[in-house]
Scaffold this motif. Structure first.
Motif, PDB file in Angstrom:
ATOM      1  N   LEU A  56       7.545  -2.876   9.325  1.00  0.00           N
ATOM      2  CA  LEU A  56       7.447  -1.459   8.951  1.00  0.00           C
ATOM      3  C   LEU A  56       6.053  -1.108   8.433  1.00  0.00           C
ATOM      4  O   LEU A  56       5.515  -0.046   8.760  1.00  0.00           O
ATOM      5  N   ALA A  57       5.461  -1.995   7.631  1.00  0.00           N
ATOM      6  CA  ALA A  57       4.120  -1.734   7.097  1.00  0.00           C
ATOM      7  C   ALA A  57       3.079  -1.696   8.212  1.00  0.00           C
ATOM      8  O   ALA A  57       2.219  -0.798   8.244  1.00  0.00           O
ATOM      9  N   LEU A  58       3.143  -2.633   9.138  1.00  0.00           N
ATOM     10  CA  LEU A  58       2.194  -2.634  10.256  1.00  0.00           C
ATOM     11  C   LEU A  58       2.393  -1.434  11.171  1.00  0.00           C
ATOM     12  O   LEU A  58       1.423  -0.810  11.618  1.00  0.00           O
ATOM     13  N   PHE A  59       3.634  -1.086  11.441  1.00  0.00           N
ATOM     14  CA  PHE A  59       3.921   0.085  12.254  1.00  0.00           C
ATOM     15  C   PHE A  59       3.374   1.355  11.600  1.00  0.00           C
ATOM     16  O   PHE A  59       2.749   2.188  12.262  1.00  0.00           O
ATOM     17  N   THR A  60       3.580   1.467  10.291  1.00  0.00           N
ATOM     18  CA  THR A  60       3.074   2.628   9.553  1.00  0.00           C
ATOM     19  C   THR A  60       1.551   2.667   9.578  1.00  0.00           C
ATOM     20  O   THR A  60       0.957   3.731   9.766  1.00  0.00           O
ATOM     21  N   GLU A  61       0.921   1.523   9.400  1.00  0.00           N
ATOM     22  CA  GLU A  61      -0.551   1.467   9.406  1.00  0.00           C
ATOM     23  C   GLU A  61      -1.118   1.857  10.764  1.00  0.00           C
ATOM     24  O   GLU A  61      -2.055   2.654  10.854  1.00  0.00           O
ATOM     25  N   VAL A  62      -0.551   1.324  11.815  1.00  0.00           N
ATOM     26  CA  VAL A  62      -1.066   1.606  13.156  1.00  0.00           C
ATOM     27  C   VAL A  62      -0.796   3.054  13.555  1.00  0.00           C
ATOM     28  O   VAL A  62      -1.631   3.704  14.191  1.00  0.00           O
ATOM     29  N   GLY A  91      10.860 -10.352   4.709  1.00  0.00           N
ATOM     30  CA  GLY A  91       9.419 -10.260   4.948  1.00  0.00           C
ATOM     31  C   GLY A  91       9.102  -9.754   6.340  1.00  0.00           C
ATOM     32  O   GLY A  91       8.207  -8.928   6.529  1.00  0.00           O
ATOM     33  N   PHE A  92       9.838 -10.247   7.342  1.00  0.00           N
ATOM     34  CA  PHE A  92       9.631  -9.770   8.705  1.00  0.00           C
ATOM     35  C   PHE A  92       9.901  -8.266   8.793  1.00  0.00           C
ATOM     36  O   PHE A  92       9.117  -7.519   9.370  1.00  0.00           O
ATOM     37  N   VAL A 134      -0.600   4.139  -0.623  1.00  0.00           N
ATOM     38  CA  VAL A 134       0.684   4.517  -0.009  1.00  0.00           C
ATOM     39  C   VAL A 134       1.440   3.241   0.402  1.00  0.00           C
ATOM     40  O   VAL A 134       2.654   3.143   0.204  1.00  0.00           O
ATOM     41  N   HIS A 135       0.721   2.284   0.939  1.00  0.00           N
ATOM     42  CA  HIS A 135       1.352   1.016   1.291  1.00  0.00           C
ATOM     43  C   HIS A 135       1.939   0.343   0.047  1.00  0.00           C
ATOM     44  O   HIS A 135       3.058  -0.169   0.079  1.00  0.00           O
ATOM     45  N   LEU A 136       1.179   0.325  -1.026  1.00  0.00           N
ATOM     46  CA  LEU A 136       1.663  -0.297  -2.258  1.00  0.00           C
ATOM     47  C   LEU A 136       2.894   0.409  -2.802  1.00  0.00           C
ATOM     48  O   LEU A 136       3.852  -0.238  -3.219  1.00  0.00           O
ATOM     49  N   VAL A 137       2.876   1.730  -2.777  1.00  0.00           N
ATOM     50  CA  VAL A 137       4.003   2.507  -3.303  1.00  0.00           C
ATOM     51  C   VAL A 137       5.239   2.342  -2.427  1.00  0.00           C
ATOM     52  O   VAL A 137       6.368   2.299  -2.932  1.00  0.00           O
ATOM     53  N   LEU A 138       5.065   2.222  -1.136  1.00  0.00           N
ATOM     54  CA  LEU A 138       6.215   2.098  -0.233  1.00  0.00           C
ATOM     55  C   LEU A 138       6.747   0.670  -0.137  1.00  0.00           C
ATOM     56  O   LEU A 138       7.950   0.427  -0.283  1.00  0.00           O
TER      57      LEU A 138
END
Length: 118
Positions: free
Chosen positions: A65-71, A59-60, A79-83
């Motif tokens: 990675l998700a937060l880094f990608t969003e920012v 989870g960490f 895209v978040h859901l697919v990745l």
């Protein structure tokens, strides 16, 4: 054999006693006996321990990675859901077997007993 490193044996999913025979009979089912040395593995029980470690570590990793990608890139939600949903499943399933192996090997190494057993 006293020279078996429980961490390495667990990560390799090998017998905690000899380090050679397979620990699992299937994806997560523990073999009843080691094929190499005959060590009894029936008493091995990790409970929810491996799942907790996998969820926290996986989870960490995925959340970072998700937060880094969003920012950084501001992608749409789809895209978040697919990745991240498939990556979460892959990371958790990939970590679950070795973590369970390590916890079982550490149990045997430290001669852990269930509460109340004599």
């Amino acid at each position: 054999m006293a020279g078996v490193n429980p961490i390495l044996a667990g990560l390799a999913c090998r017998c905690p006693n000899c380090g050679e025979g397979p620990l699992f009979d299937g994806f997560l089912r523990i073999a009843p006996r080691c094929e190499a040395c005959g060590f009894d593995l029936k008493k091995a029980d990790t409970g929810d321990g491996p799942s907790v470690f996998v969820i926290l570590i996986g989870g960490f990793f995925v959340c970072f990675l998700a937060l880094f990608t969003e920012v950084t890139f501001h992608p749409p939600v789809w895209v978040h859901l697919v990745l991240w949903l498939p990556l979460s499943v892959v990371v958790c399933l990939g970590l679950l077997r070795p973590f369970k192996g390590v916890l079982i090997a550490l149990q045997f190494h430290h001669k852990a007993q269930q509460a109340g057993d004599d």
